[in-house]
Design a protein around this motif. Sequence first.
Motif, PDB file in Angstrom:
ATOM      1  N   THR A 235       0.841  -1.191   0.000  1.00  0.00           N
ATOM      2  CA  THR A 235       0.000   0.000   0.000  1.00  0.00           C
ATOM      3  C   THR A 235       0.881   1.247   0.000  1.00  0.00           C
ATOM      4  O   THR A 235       2.089   1.184   0.243  1.00  0.00           O
ATOM      5  N   ALA A 236       0.272   2.395  -0.234  1.00  0.00           N
ATOM      6  CA  ALA A 236       1.025   3.646  -0.361  1.00  0.00           C
ATOM      7  C   ALA A 236       1.674   4.074   0.943  1.00  0.00           C
ATOM      8  O   ALA A 236       2.674   4.795   0.937  1.00  0.00           O
ATOM      9  N   GLN A 237       1.127   3.660   2.080  1.00  0.00           N
ATOM     10  CA  GLN A 237       1.636   4.077   3.378  1.00  0.00           C
ATOM     11  C   GLN A 237       2.415   2.957   4.073  1.00  0.00           C
ATOM     12  O   GLN A 237       2.462   2.869   5.291  1.00  0.00           O
ATOM     13  N   THR A 238       3.046   2.099   3.247  1.00  0.00           N
ATOM     14  CA  THR A 238       3.917   1.033   3.727  1.00  0.00           C
ATOM     15  C   THR A 238       5.315   1.261   3.181  1.00  0.00           C
ATOM     16  O   THR A 238       5.475   1.670   2.027  1.00  0.00           O
ATOM     17  N   ALA A 239       6.338   1.010   3.991  1.00  0.00           N
ATOM     18  CA  ALA A 239       7.710   1.203   3.554  1.00  0.00           C
ATOM     19  C   ALA A 239       8.063   0.207   2.451  1.00  0.00           C
ATOM     20  O   ALA A 239       7.622  -0.944   2.456  1.00  0.00           O
ATOM     21  N   GLU A 240       8.899   0.652   1.513  1.00  0.00           N
ATOM     22  CA  GLU A 240       9.356  -0.231   0.443  1.00  0.00           C
ATOM     23  C   GLU A 240      10.194  -1.378   0.997  1.00  0.00           C
ATOM     24  O   GLU A 240      10.100  -2.512   0.524  1.00  0.00           O
ATOM     25  N   SER A 241      10.996  -1.094   2.000  1.00  0.00           N
ATOM     26  CA  SER A 241      11.836  -2.127   2.589  1.00  0.00           C
ATOM     27  C   SER A 241      12.100  -1.805   4.049  1.00  0.00           C
ATOM     28  O   SER A 241      11.869  -0.675   4.509  1.00  0.00           O
ATOM     29  N   GLY A 242      12.594  -2.796   4.779  1.00  0.00           N
ATOM     30  CA  GLY A 242      12.903  -2.585   6.186  1.00  0.00           C
ATOM     31  C   GLY A 242      13.583  -3.801   6.776  1.00  0.00           C
ATOM     32  O   GLY A 242      13.567  -4.894   6.203  1.00  0.00           O
ATOM     33  N   HIS A 243      14.219  -3.598   7.921  1.00  0.00           N
ATOM     34  CA  HIS A 243      14.819  -4.707   8.643  1.00  0.00           C
ATOM     35  C   HIS A 243      14.868  -4.338  10.119  1.00  0.00           C
ATOM     36  O   HIS A 243      14.728  -3.168  10.492  1.00  0.00           O
ATOM     37  N   GLY A 244      15.041  -5.336  10.956  1.00  0.00           N
ATOM     38  CA  GLY A 244      15.051  -5.071  12.382  1.00  0.00           C
ATOM     39  C   GLY A 244      15.511  -6.268  13.189  1.00  0.00           C
ATOM     40  O   GLY A 244      15.664  -7.382  12.665  1.00  0.00           O
ATOM     41  N   ILE A 245      15.743  -6.026  14.467  1.00  0.00           N
ATOM     42  CA  ILE A 245      16.086  -7.083  15.410  1.00  0.00           C
ATOM     43  C   ILE A 245      15.067  -7.060  16.538  1.00  0.00           C
ATOM     44  O   ILE A 245      14.556  -5.992  16.912  1.00  0.00           O
ATOM     45  N   ALA A 246      14.770  -8.218  17.085  1.00  0.00           N
ATOM     46  CA  ALA A 246      13.754  -8.312  18.136  1.00  0.00           C
ATOM     47  C   ALA A 246      14.194  -9.336  19.176  1.00  0.00           C
ATOM     48  O   ALA A 246      14.745 -10.390  18.843  1.00  0.00           O
ATOM     49  N   PHE A 247      13.951  -8.997  20.431  1.00  0.00           N
ATOM     50  CA  PHE A 247      14.159  -9.918  21.550  1.00  0.00           C
ATOM     51  C   PHE A 247      12.809 -10.124  22.212  1.00  0.00           C
ATOM     52  O   PHE A 247      12.113  -9.157  22.543  1.00  0.00           O
ATOM     53  N   GLN A 248      12.426 -11.386  22.400  1.00  0.00           N
ATOM     54  CA  GLN A 248      11.111 -11.698  22.948  1.00  0.00           C
ATOM     55  C   GLN A 248      11.214 -12.824  23.967  1.00  0.00           C
ATOM     56  O   GLN A 248      11.999 -13.763  23.779  1.00  0.00           O
ATOM     57  N   SER A 249      10.449 -12.712  25.025  1.00  0.00           N
ATOM     58  CA  SER A 249      10.349 -13.798  25.999  1.00  0.00           C
ATOM     59  C   SER A 249       8.921 -13.869  26.502  1.00  0.00           C
ATOM     60  O   SER A 249       8.231 -12.850  26.599  1.00  0.00           O
ATOM     61  N   SER A 250       8.473 -15.073  26.809  1.00  0.00           N
ATOM     62  CA  SER A 250       7.131 -15.249  27.349  1.00  0.00           C
ATOM     63  C   SER A 250       7.083 -16.579  28.081  1.00  0.00           C
ATOM     64  O   SER A 250       7.891 -17.482  27.831  1.00  0.00           O
ATOM     65  N   GLY A 251       6.121 -16.699  28.999  1.00  0.00           N
ATOM     66  CA  GLY A 251       6.008 -17.950  29.713  1.00  0.00           C
ATOM     67  C   GLY A 251       4.879 -17.980  30.722  1.00  0.00           C
ATOM     68  O   GLY A 251       4.209 -16.971  30.957  1.00  0.00           O
ATOM     69  N   ILE A 252       4.681 -19.159  31.293  1.00  0.00           N
ATOM     70  CA  ILE A 252       3.666 -19.404  32.320  1.00  0.00           C
ATOM     71  C   ILE A 252       4.360 -19.999  33.546  1.00  0.00           C
ATOM     72  O   ILE A 252       5.254 -20.834  33.419  1.00  0.00           O
ATOM     73  N   LYS A 253       3.933 -19.555  34.722  1.00  0.00           N
ATOM     74  CA  LYS A 253       4.495 -20.083  35.968  1.00  0.00           C
ATOM     75  C   LYS A 253       3.386 -20.265  36.989  1.00  0.00           C
ATOM     76  O   LYS A 253       2.505 -19.415  37.120  1.00  0.00           O
TER      77      LYS A 253
END
Length: 514
Positions: free
Chosen positions: A72-90
């Motif tokens: 779409t017109a309001q979306t970047a042509e390209s991109g990159h990134g790094i992500a750190f994620q954690s999740s869990g149940i206790k």
Amino acid sequence: MKGFFIGCFFMTLSVGVLAQKQEPADSIYLFKQSLLKLNDSEQNAASLLANDEQNVSIVSLNYKMQKGHFRTAQTAESGHGIAFQSSGIKTLGRFKMAGYFDFERTWQDSLAWTMQGVPDEATPYYFAAGKAGKYERLHYKFGGLLTYRLIKDKLFLAAGADYDYNTASRSVDPRPSVQTFQLLVNPQLLYQQGNHVIGAELNLGYGKENNSISYMSKQYSAQSPDYPDRINYLLMGYGYQIPFGAGKIERQNKISGFGINYAYHTNQAYINTGINYTKQTQDNLNAKDQSANNNKYGTFILNSYNARLLAGLNTFNYQHQLQVTLQLQDGYDHNYLELFGLSNYKYNHQKIVVEYTILRNSNAAKKIELGFNVLYNTVNKKDIASDISTVFGYIQPGLSGTLYNSFSDKSRLSITLSPGLRLPAGNEINVPVTDNVFANNIIYPDYTYYTSTAGTLDFKVKYSSPRLIRNTKSGLSLNVFYINSLSDGKRPITTGFNPSKNRLDVSLGFNLYF
């Protein structure tokens, strides 16, 4: 500072989850059906209480990349990134908790016609300019659910909290500097009778976004028609905008709502379902002076109705799972800057997702899972002042197949292939004026995008092994999503951006399972 301490609490919760000594949890994250159950439990107290999982968690480090002209017109042509994620149940005594922490840093290239901090398709009030530029974004989000047993196997209290913070900026004129935060709280009361759990919830929240637009060049800041792509517009609808130049806008977002959730779990079957209503009131203000009502640019009110169902049936030979999600939204605004508080903009969104999978029960090393899915999505927007309206929609049926393989060294592998076909559905545009900057640069390219028939392919690989890191289950994951235009969409004008060809979205991750 308060956000820092809250973040430390949820990070500490994740560490507590990781410290549990138990059988490795990689199989839970490997099999799609069990992963969907886990994700639902981490987001809803009724499902969390009904879920048999007591202690399980994952930590992931991901690299992401997107590129392609079919957008779409309001979306970047390209991109990159790094992500750190954690999740869990206790689980700890009377308490059962679910927590998560997400951090992401992204870089985008060739993004134009929106300078929002957090992309929001519904809101009509934001800054936009035609000059494409490179953006840097920093986003972190953390939260969790805490349940407490008041009366054994009968009555429970629960509380949820989610904190979201985002920054965005770019280094070409006009230059936005955006800071966004949002805090949601979710108190709940739940009752359990045998295998049944029912709960009622309240949703309360507050958020704020500050967006400041500046110029380094006096030549561009003059908003001269000689440099049309450097003009900063304040959009106040869908085709209703004014040249604004350097300036600030503050968005204050108040959230309220309620919901009902139900969960049923046995060894043979399970049902997780719920409905909720949320109202968002966004006040868009002149950040220089908020003392008087006439310094309010406008208010946007969005009503959201959501329903979900996750159901499974385990027989001697097969595991069946059905997931259905429904979202209905309607919104409207009050424009104080130009229209004396009258309502000018209307928004309506409908989305339905249905997915069914079947997995054969077997003690064999190899297992096959098959499924089908369908997605229906449509968005209607109307601007009364400019007499512009659009309907953008599509239906996307698809198939899925997954091969699971367990090895003698306790390593595991899954390979998923999911082809789909995106078909245009009910697309219409009404633009009576011949030269509207918003229509020329956003509406017409988006109309081309949504009237295109496209093929999609989702490819996923997960591998886990106890050999990568000693005494710890770890693994790699690869997600690839590819969409290709199979037929050209309708193009009302021949100038400007033209969505075409394809787009690729890739994510490569390293995971630790506990």
